[in-house]
Scaffold this active site. Structure first.
Site, short mmCIF file in Angstrom:
data_model
loop_
_atom_site.label_atom_id
_atom_site.label_comp_id
_atom_site.label_asym_id
_atom_site.label_seq_id
_atom_site.Cartn_x
_atom_site.Cartn_y
_atom_site.Cartn_z
N CYS A 180 88.11 6.01 73.22
CA CYS A 180 88.69 6.58 72.01
C CYS A 180 88.90 5.55 70.88
O CYS A 180 87.93 5.15 70.25
CB CYS A 180 89.98 7.31 72.38
SG CYS A 180 90.39 8.57 71.16
N ARG A 218 92.17 17.91 64.50
CA ARG A 218 91.89 17.08 65.68
C ARG A 218 91.02 17.84 66.68
O ARG A 218 91.03 19.07 66.71
CB ARG A 218 93.19 16.68 66.37
CG ARG A 218 94.11 15.85 65.50
CD ARG A 218 95.31 15.36 66.29
NE ARG A 218 94.95 14.29 67.23
CZ ARG A 218 94.83 13.01 66.88
NH1 ARG A 218 95.03 12.63 65.64
NH2 ARG A 218 94.49 12.11 67.78
N HIS A 266 89.86 10.54 77.84
CA HIS A 266 91.06 10.09 78.54
C HIS A 266 91.11 10.86 79.86
O HIS A 266 90.19 11.58 80.21
CB HIS A 266 92.30 10.42 77.71
CG HIS A 266 92.28 9.85 76.33
ND1 HIS A 266 92.53 8.53 76.08
CD2 HIS A 266 92.04 10.42 75.13
CE1 HIS A 266 92.46 8.32 74.77
NE2 HIS A 266 92.15 9.45 74.17
N1 GLN Z 1 93.17 7.25 66.05
C1 GLN Z 1 91.96 7.72 66.56
C2 GLN Z 1 91.67 9.18 66.30
O1 GLN Z 1 92.60 10.01 66.25
C3 GLN Z 1 91.95 7.42 68.03
C4 GLN Z 1 92.74 8.40 68.84
C5 GLN Z 1 92.82 8.01 70.29
O2 GLN Z 1 92.58 6.86 70.64
N2 GLN Z 1 93.20 8.94 71.15
O3 GLN Z 1 90.53 9.52 66.13
#
Ligand code: GLN
Length: 242
Positions: free
Chosen positions: A97, A131, A193
Site C-alpha cells: 500500500c 477510497r 493488507h
Molecule cells: N495513503 C495511501 C492511500 O490512501 C496509502 C493507504 C494505505 O497504506 N493503506 O492511498
C-alpha cells in the site's frame, strides 16, 4: 537444531510510520516461517535516520497514512541508491500500500501534494476522494492470493510494467483495468493488507526462498502445517467468487 540452516536478515522499513491494518503481521509471519523452516531470522527495524544493513536478504514495508508517507520520504530518498543496489542484486522485497506507492514514481495526494517515489516500480498513484475498500482475490504467479484493500490512491502501471496479479474480486490498482500491484525483479508491490502473508503461505515461502538464495545457499523447506491458512483462504475465495 533451530536456526541451523543459516541466518536471514529481514529488514522492516519504517515499522512506526508505515505499518497499518496489521502489516506488522508480514514481518512476524516471515520470522516465524523462517524459524519453522530451520533458519534463524534476524529482524532489523529500519527507522528514519538509521542505517540499512548491507547484507539485507529480505525487505518488507507496509501501509500508512499520507502523513506517515510524508514522514519517511526524506529517509527513503537518502537510501534510494542503496535500495536500488539491493534490487539489482535480486533481494526480494514486499511493499504494501503506502510503501508500494513510494516504490513507484510518485504519489500525488488527494489535496495535490506530490510525494516523489523511488521509481523502482514503474507506476504512478493519484489520491482520490473516494477510497477503494474491501476484500480482494487475485490470480498471481503464486496462485490465488486473498487480502483486504483500503486506499485512496489510484495506481496506473506504465507500459511494460508487470502487475503483481489480476483482480478476480475487488478494485486493485485503480478499479478499472483489473490489475493489482506491480512486480519487477524480485520486488512486489501490492495494496493487499490482511496481513497478506499469513493468509497466503505460498507467497511467504516464495519470498523466503529468494531470501535464502541471497545467502548463496538453496532453500531447504521444513514441514509446516498450513491447513488453517489454506482453509481460510479457500473459504474466502469461495464466498467472494460465487
Ligand atoms: N495513503 C495511501 C492511500 O490512501 C496509502 C493507504 C494505505 O497504506 N493503506 O492511498
Amino acid at each position: 537444531m533451530s536456526g541451523a540452516k543459516g541466518r536471514i536478515n529481514l529488514v522492516h522499513l519504517y515499522p512506526r510510520e508505515m505499518s497499518i491494518y496489521g502489516d506488522l503481521g508480514n514481518t512476524r509471519c516471515l520470522a516465524s516461517r523462517l524459524r519453522w523452516h530451520g533458519y534463524e531470522p534476524v529482524v532489523h527495524p529500519h527507522h528514519p535516520g538509521s542505517e540499512l544493513p548491507d547484507d539485507a536478504h529480505l525487505l518488507v514495508g507496509g501501509g500508512g497514512q499520507d502523513s506517515g508517507q510524508a514522514r519517511v520520504e526524506d529517509d527513503l530518498s537518502r537510501n534510494a541508491d542503496r535500495l536500488r543496489v539491493l534490487v539489482d542484486r535480486g533481494v526480494p522485497m514486499l511493499m504494501i500500500c503506502g510503501m508500494y506507492q513510494l516504490f513507484g514514481r510518485a504519489f500525488i495526494t488527494v489535496d495535490g501534494r506530490r510525494l516523489p517515489g523511488l521509481g523502482i516500480l514503474d507506476v504512478t498513484t493519484q489520491g482520490n476522494a473516494k477510497r477503494m475498500i474491501g476484500p480482494v482475490v487475485l490470480d498471481t504467479a503464486y496462485g490465488d492470493v486473498v487480502g483486504y484493500e483500503n486506499h485512496s490512491g489510484s495506481t496506473v502501471l506504465a507500459a511494460g510494467q508487470d502487475p503483481f496479479g489480476n483482480v478476480k474480486h475487488g478494485s486493485g490498482n485503480n478499479g478499472t483495468d483489473r490489475t493489482e500491484g506491480a512486480a519487477t525483479a524480485n520486488v512486489i508491490g501490492s495494496y493487499l493488507h490482511g496481513p497478506i502473508l499469513p493468509a497466503n503461505p505460498a507467497l511467504a515461502d516464495a519470498l523466503i526462498r529468494m531470501a535464502v538464495e541471497q545467502t548463496g545457499a538453496s532453500f531447504e523447506p521444513g514441514e509446516i502445517d498450513d491447513n488453517v491458512a489454506d482453509q481460510a483462504r479457500t473459504r474466502q475465495i469461495r464466498r467472494l467468487l460465487r
